[in-house]
Motif scaffolding. Structure first.
Motif, PDB file in Angstrom:
ATOM      1  N   UNK A   1       0.819  -1.218   0.000  1.00 13.64           N
ATOM      2  CA  UNK A   1       0.000   0.000   0.000  1.00 13.64           C
ATOM      3  C   UNK A   1       0.850   1.264   0.000  1.00 13.64           C
ATOM      4  N   UNK A   2       2.181   1.100   0.098  1.00  9.15           N
ATOM      5  CA  UNK A   2       3.068   2.242  -0.027  1.00  9.15           C
ATOM      6  C   UNK A   2       3.679   2.770   1.254  1.00  9.15           C
ATOM      7  N   UNK A   3       3.530   2.055   2.380  1.00 11.63           N
ATOM      8  CA  UNK A   3       4.135   2.530   3.626  1.00 11.63           C
ATOM      9  C   UNK A   3       5.657   2.417   3.524  1.00 11.63           C
ATOM     10  N   UNK A   4       6.355   3.543   3.645  1.00 10.16           N
ATOM     11  CA  UNK A   4       7.794   3.560   3.420  1.00 10.16           C
ATOM     12  C   UNK A   4       8.563   2.809   4.499  1.00 10.16           C
ATOM     13  N   UNK A   5       8.087   2.847   5.736  1.00  6.91           N
ATOM     14  CA  UNK A   5       8.750   2.114   6.819  1.00  6.91           C
ATOM     15  C   UNK A   5       8.666   0.616   6.557  1.00  6.91           C
ATOM     16  N   UNK A   6       7.492   0.164   6.144  1.00 11.10           N
ATOM     17  CA  UNK A   6       7.316  -1.256   5.839  1.00 11.10           C
ATOM     18  C   UNK A   6       8.196  -1.674   4.660  1.00 11.10           C
ATOM     19  N   UNK A   7       8.254  -0.831   3.646  1.00 11.51           N
ATOM     20  CA  UNK A   7       9.073  -1.150   2.477  1.00 11.51           C
ATOM     21  C   UNK A   7      10.546  -1.263   2.869  1.00 11.51           C
ATOM     22  N   UNK A   8      11.022  -0.307   3.666  1.00  7.84           N
ATOM     23  CA  UNK A   8      12.427  -0.331   4.088  1.00  7.84           C
ATOM     24  C   UNK A   8      12.718  -1.544   4.950  1.00  7.84           C
TER      25      UNK A   8
END
Length: 228
Positions: free
Chosen positions: A212-219
């Motif tokens: 969904x685009x959460x940057x913390x999750x992606x990192x």
């Protein structure tokens, strides 16, 4: 057609047809090309023609370039020429900028004026009230926003519920926000579920948050799965 040719076409249209739509298209094209000074010049031309969008568009440009105080000044200048129906949204935006970026508690008046038109302003109002010693009022604002399906109010309210130990209430609120497209709620709920030992559910939510685009999750997931 090249980007340069596109830009020249927008310029030519603006020279011959000075209306709101043509001007805003030209401004957008200039901004996309990185020609911020010229974009602001066209905003001034729009304003000189009596179009309040000249100040509104300029406010967004300078805000995105980091000059929030000037953005607030420009947006405020546009207020007297706006239609009554548009005023709440602009008040909400100005209030959000004043509170979120400048921590100015005087933003409360504008947040109140704009909270029904701009969900972020409603959430900011709740934050401001809590930060200025009115936690019950702030929570009420967030709860009423959540009851009205204002997604911006759901994450902070869920965070408060989680902090208070109401894990069931927090989970229900996070899931409502997730259903309305809030990626941050997916990540925060995953963190709560990990604390409860619900690891498989938490992992699913981590991947959902990333998708969904959460940057913390992606990192985080990138660090855990460098091969992906």
């Amino acid at each position: 057609m090249s980007d340069l040719a596109d830009l020249e076409a927008f310029r030519g249209a603006w020279v011959t047809q000075r209306d709101i739509l043509t001007g805003r298209r030209y401004i957008d094209a200039l901004e996309a090309s990185g020609e911020y000074s010229r974009a602001l010049e066209v905003c001034d031309e729009m304003w000189g023609l009596g179009f309040p969008s000249g100040r509104v568009d300029a406010a967004w440009i300078v805000k995105d370039r980091g000059d929030v105080e000037r953005a607030i000044t420009l947006m405020t200048e546009a207020l007297p020429l706006q239609d009554e129906d548009d005023l709440p949204l602009l008040h909400g935006i100005i209030g959000h900028w004043r509170w979120h970026y400048l921590n100015d508690p005087r933003a409360e008046t504008q947040l109140l004026a704009g909270m029904l038109a701009y969900g972020t302003a409603r959430a900011d109002l709740g934050h401001l009230m809590i930060a200025t010693g009115r936690p019950a009022e702030g929570r009420r604002v967030l709860q009423e926003g959540a009851d009205d399906d204002t997604v911006e109010c759901m994450l902070p309210l869920a965070n408060l519920l989680s902090h208070d130990g109401d894990r069931d209430g927090a989970e229900a609120m996070y899931r409502r926000a997730i259903a309305l497209g809030d990626a941050h709620s997916a990540w925060n709920l995953a963190s709560d579920l990990l604390k409860e030992g619900r690891d498989s559910e938490a992992e699913e939510l981590q991947w959902l948050a990333a998708s969904m685009g959460d940057e913390v999750a992606i990192a985080y997931l990138s660090s855990q799965h460098p091969d992906l």
